[in-house]
Structure formats: structure tokens, C-alpha cells
Design a protein around this motif. Structure first.
Motif, PDB file in Angstrom:
ATOM      1  N   ALA A 185       0.544  -1.255  -0.338  1.00  0.00           N
ATOM      2  CA  ALA A 185       0.222  -0.106  -0.125  1.00  0.00           C
ATOM      3  C   ALA A 185       0.979   1.366   0.072  1.00  0.00           C
ATOM      4  O   ALA A 185       0.068   1.994  -0.983  1.00  0.00           O
ATOM      5  CB  ALA A 185      -0.837   0.016   1.096  1.00  0.00           C
ATOM      6  N   ALA A 186       1.756   0.843   0.437  1.00  0.00           N
ATOM      7  CA  ALA A 186       2.768   2.333   0.889  1.00  0.00           C
ATOM      8  C   ALA A 186       3.579   3.144  -0.471  1.00  0.00           C
ATOM      9  O   ALA A 186       3.714   3.451  -0.972  1.00  0.00           O
ATOM     10  CB  ALA A 186       3.729   1.739   1.982  1.00  0.00           C
ATOM     11  N   SER A 187       4.203   1.749  -1.214  1.00  0.00           N
ATOM     12  CA  SER A 187       4.510   1.707  -2.032  1.00  0.00           C
ATOM     13  C   SER A 187       3.851   1.813  -3.865  1.00  0.00           C
ATOM     14  O   SER A 187       4.240   3.131  -4.075  1.00  0.00           O
ATOM     15  CB  SER A 187       5.330   0.263  -2.759  1.00  0.00           C
ATOM     16  OG  SER A 187       6.698  -0.247  -1.610  1.00  0.00           O
ATOM     17  N   LEU A 188       2.499   1.588  -3.341  1.00  0.00           N
ATOM     18  CA  LEU A 188       1.481   2.151  -4.809  1.00  0.00           C
ATOM     19  C   LEU A 188       1.551   3.099  -4.341  1.00  0.00           C
ATOM     20  O   LEU A 188       0.912   4.992  -5.002  1.00  0.00           O
ATOM     21  CB  LEU A 188       0.460   1.457  -4.599  1.00  0.00           C
ATOM     22  CG  LEU A 188      -0.565   1.757  -5.127  1.00  0.00           C
ATOM     23  CD1 LEU A 188      -0.794   1.307  -6.749  1.00  0.00           C
ATOM     24  CD2 LEU A 188      -2.569   1.295  -4.912  1.00  0.00           C
ATOM     25  N   GLN A 189       1.416   4.147  -3.161  1.00  0.00           N
ATOM     26  CA  GLN A 189       0.557   5.374  -2.951  1.00  0.00           C
ATOM     27  C   GLN A 189       1.865   6.009  -2.906  1.00  0.00           C
ATOM     28  O   GLN A 189       1.692   7.408  -3.672  1.00  0.00           O
ATOM     29  CB  GLN A 189       0.477   5.467  -1.015  1.00  0.00           C
ATOM     30  CG  GLN A 189       0.074   6.165  -0.511  1.00  0.00           C
ATOM     31  CD  GLN A 189      -0.783   6.215   0.802  1.00  0.00           C
ATOM     32  OE1 GLN A 189      -1.299   5.658   1.265  1.00  0.00           O
ATOM     33  NE2 GLN A 189       0.307   6.839   1.795  1.00  0.00           N
ATOM     34  N   GLU A 190       2.945   5.996  -2.964  1.00  0.00           N
ATOM     35  CA  GLU A 190       3.885   6.599  -3.098  1.00  0.00           C
ATOM     36  C   GLU A 190       4.117   7.004  -5.019  1.00  0.00           C
ATOM     37  O   GLU A 190       4.524   8.071  -5.087  1.00  0.00           O
ATOM     38  CB  GLU A 190       5.006   5.723  -2.629  1.00  0.00           C
ATOM     39  CG  GLU A 190       6.595   6.528  -2.872  1.00  0.00           C
ATOM     40  CD  GLU A 190       6.848   7.902  -1.631  1.00  0.00           C
ATOM     41  OE1 GLU A 190       6.492   7.679  -1.027  1.00  0.00           O
ATOM     42  OE2 GLU A 190       8.033   8.460  -2.718  1.00  0.00           O
ATOM     43  N   ALA A 191       3.475   6.094  -6.041  1.00  0.00           N
ATOM     44  CA  ALA A 191       3.922   6.182  -7.016  1.00  0.00           C
ATOM     45  C   ALA A 191       3.018   7.391  -7.766  1.00  0.00           C
ATOM     46  O   ALA A 191       3.432   7.622  -8.493  1.00  0.00           O
ATOM     47  CB  ALA A 191       3.879   4.687  -7.740  1.00  0.00           C
ATOM     48  N   VAL A 192       1.847   6.372  -7.116  1.00  0.00           N
ATOM     49  CA  VAL A 192       0.858   7.825  -7.651  1.00  0.00           C
ATOM     50  C   VAL A 192       0.733   9.171  -6.799  1.00  0.00           C
ATOM     51  O   VAL A 192       0.851  10.725  -7.823  1.00  0.00           O
ATOM     52  CB  VAL A 192      -0.561   6.500  -7.039  1.00  0.00           C
ATOM     53  CG1 VAL A 192      -1.625   8.598  -7.260  1.00  0.00           C
ATOM     54  CG2 VAL A 192      -1.362   6.083  -7.227  1.00  0.00           C
TER      55      VAL A 192
END
Ligand code: KG4
Ligand code: ZN
Length: 358
Positions: free
Chosen positions: A245-252
Motif C-alpha cells: 500500500a505504501a509503495s502504491l501510494q508513493e507511485a501515485v
């Protein structure tokens, strides 16, 4: 001094029934009822359920807003309502209710573009928008970078839009694959706490040198996240949820803020405004703050309760339209479920200086 007109705003384009009251740029009341819980078990908004919920919530929410402001219906000078874009049945309920109120009290009616409402939401917290400003609008259905001058007088210039999914849609769909509840954005945000944003290298779509600098794409990122989760499942492993979730949020957040700052630089605009449901995301807010500070750009983001759908933001646009001397909508105005964002009002508003002619 003349009393500023009091404007009631109605929002019903998706799963929130909102009523807000604004006068002279000041927020007087803000009431929202959500049917979100009724949609959760279907994993997304069910239009029929949303329409029925609007029908049930319309009167109580308007009553609540009036009570909060200490006003009676007859104190309302104008009614503004979202006429698009959104779910057609849901929009119909709000428009029918708004027309009825406007007709009953003899007040003018204004049809408002939902996304212009998101932009205007920020004025309720931080005052009039500077002219010009760059607006990053990120919601469940839209992702756009806009150049905004006078929100209700000038055409809204699109610097870039998503070519496929919206950022919020990406959060909602990936959350589902990760086994998180609807709505996915807040669930991803919560799960990301304590996660490592560098744990998974998700793609940063459309950030290369040879692409449209302000176009967005989130469907490839969604697919990448789904494949990544699938690989874990096939191996019988648990998904490391916080890291994912943190990595996805970071990409967005990285893609959104990178492009928004580049637009401010290229167009020499000193203020970035980030609005819409995804502006509630903690990482989007933090990274926008960090990067704006480094670039010397002033950042404006509405408080959380004004980021997601509400009636106050529609009242804010109505209030600006009234004060700009815009013509109201005819009482036979209809909804436009897929209205493009070109002007804040969704009907011709021929009038005084600068406001668009019919
Ligand atoms: O603007 P909005 O309330 O409704 C639309 O006009 O679409 O935006 C809803 C979207 C949903 O996709 C929801 O998942 C997302 O905003 N959202 C968030 C957060 N809160 C709401 N996304 C990421 N992080 C959040 N904290
Ligand atoms: Zn919205």
C-alpha cells in the motif's frame, strides 16, 4: 452595507448527498449523508442504491444544513446544484430536489459542474483563488491538471488529463485486489501506515522524456499492482500489505506531484491547488508540501472534510456565480452525466463583464 446573498448548494452526483450554505465566500453550513456503507458489499457504487439513498437523505440533509446555519428556507437567496458529471439517476434526484426548493421560494437556480465544485472547495478554507493558479484535480472519476484564471468567468484550460483510469479509481481497484474494503483510497492510506514506500518498485506511468508531460495514466499501474499481488497468491504467500500500500501510494503521489510542479514551473504559476477525494491522501498531501516548498510554490489543499464530495463546494461555486452576476439556469435545465469541464456553470451564463455569452 448590502447583505451578501445566501446560497444553498446541493450535491448528489455519486454516493454522497450534500447540502451546504455559503454567503460572501463564507461557509455557513455543511451537511453530508453517505450511502457508502450500502455499496461496500458490492465493492463499488451501485447506481440504483445511490439514487434511492439520495431520495431518502435529501430533505434531512437540507434541514440539517439550515439548522446549522440558523436559517430558514426563505432566507436562501439562490440554489446551486450539481448537474454533472456523475451517475444520471443520482444527479436527477438532486436536481429535482433543488428545482423544487428554488421554485418554492422563488430563488434563482444555478447548474454547477461537479469538478468546479471541488476546485471552489478550497476557497472556503483559504479565501479567493489567486489568478492564475494550477489546479490538480484528483477524484474517483477524474484526474486533470488545470490552468484556472477566474473560476466562474473564464474557460478552464486543461493542461493534461488521464488517458485511462483516474487516480482514485486506481486506488479503489487495487485495494479490491489487495482484499481491502471499499472505498479503496482511504483503506490503502490506512494500510500504508508503517509500510516501506520503496519496498515494491511500481511503475511511474507517462513520466518519460518523450510523452505528454501533463497526461496521466493509471491503468498500467493498476495492472502492475494486480500482477504483483497475484504472484504472491500463486506462491501461497501473504501479501505484505503495508509495504504494498505504501509503495502504491508513493507511485501515485510521485507522478501526480511531479507533473503538477512541472506545470507550475512551465506556466510560471506561483500557486498549486490540489483538490478532489484523492487530495485527502496523506502521502499526496505530504509529498505535494515537500515538493512545493522546495520549488518555492505556494500549496493550497482543502481540509479533509471538504476534499470528498459535499454540498458546500457546490454552494461555493453558486456564490461566486451570483456575485459575478451570472444568469441563472432555466427551470427546465437538465443533467449532463458526462459533462466535460469547460466552465464552472453547466448552462450558458451570458451576463456582465467577461462571463461567457450563450
Ligand atoms: O472526489 P470524490 O469524493 O468523488 C468523486 O468525485 O469521485 O473522490 C472519491 C475518490 C475515491 O476513489 C476514493 O477512494 C478516493 O477519492 N479517496 C482517497 C482517500 N480518500 C478518498 N484516495 C486515497 N487516499 C485517501 N485518503
Ligand atoms: Zn467528487
Amino acid at each position: 452595507m448590502q447583505k451578501a446573498p445566501v446560497v444553498l448548494g446541493i450535491e448528489s452526483s455519486c454516493d454522497e448527498t450534500g447540502a451546504g450554505i455559503v454567503s460572501g465566500g463564507r461557509l455557513l453550513a455543511h451537511a453530508v449523508a453517505s450511502s457508502m456503507d450500502q455499496h461496500a458489499r458490492y465493492g463499488g457504487v451501485v447506481p440504483e442504491i445511490a439514487s434511492r439513498a439520495h431520495l431518502e437523505s435529501f430533505n434531512p440533509v437540507v434541514r440539517q444544513a439550515l439548522d446549522q446555519a440558523g436559517l430558514r428556507l426563505n432566507d436562501i437567496d439562490a440554489v446551486a446544484v450539481t448537474t454533472g458529471p456523475g451517475l444520471s439517476g443520482a444527479l436527477q434526484v438532486g436536481l429535482a430536489g433543488a428545482k423544487t426548493l428554488a421554485y418554492a421560494i422563488g430563488a434563482p437556480l444555478y447548474g454547477v459542474h461537479h469538478l468546479a465544485g471541488h476546485v471552489a472547495a478550497d476557497t472556503l478554507a483559504h479565501g479567493p483563488l489567486p489568478d492564475p493558479c494550477v489546479v490538480l484535480i484528483v477524484s474517483g472519476g477524474h484526474t486533470s491538471l488545470l490552468l484556472v484564471r477566474d473560476l466562474v468567468r473564464d474557460p478552464i484550460v486543461h493542461l493534461g488529463d488521464t488517458v485511462d483510469d483516474a487516480a482514485g479509481e486506481c486506488f479503489d481497484k487495487v485495494a479490491r485486489v489487495f482484499g481491502l474494503p471499499y472505498p479503496g483510497g482511504p483503506a490503502i492510506d490506512r494500510s500504508a501506515r508503517g509500510g516501506d514506500p520503496r519496498a515494491v518498485t511500481f511503475p511511474r506511468p507517462l513520466t518519460g522524456a518523450k510523452v505528454d508531460p501533463y497526461a496521466f495514466s493509471f491503468s498500467g499501474l493498476k495492472t502492475a499492482a494486480a500482477r504483483w499481488a497475484e504472484r504472491h497468491r500463486l506462491r501461497g504467500e501473504e501479501i505484505p500489505l503495508a509495504d504494498a500500500a505504501a509503495s502504491l501510494q508513493e507511485a501515485v503521489a510521485d507522478v501526480l506531484t511531479r507533473k503538477a510542479i512541472a506545470a507550475c514551473r512551465e506556466y510560471e504559476v506561483a500557486t498549486l491547488v490540489v483538490v478532489g477525494g484523492v487530495a485527502a491522501n496523506s502521502r499526496v498531501r505530504a509529498l505535494a508540501e515537500e515538493r512545493c516548498a522546495a520549488a518555492g510554490i505556494a500549496l493550497r489543499v482543502p481540509p479533509l472534510r471538504l476534499c470528498t464530495d459535499n454540498g458546500a463546494m457546490i454552494a461555493a461555486v453558486g456564490d461566486l456565480l451570483v456575485r459575478a452576476g451570472a444568469d441563472p439556469a432555466p427551470l427546465d435545465v437538465s443533467i449532463d452525466p458526462s459533462a466535460p469541464l469547460e466552465y464552472a456553470a453547466l448552462h450558458p451564463v451570458a451576463q456582465t463583464s467577461g462571463v461567457r455569452a450563450a
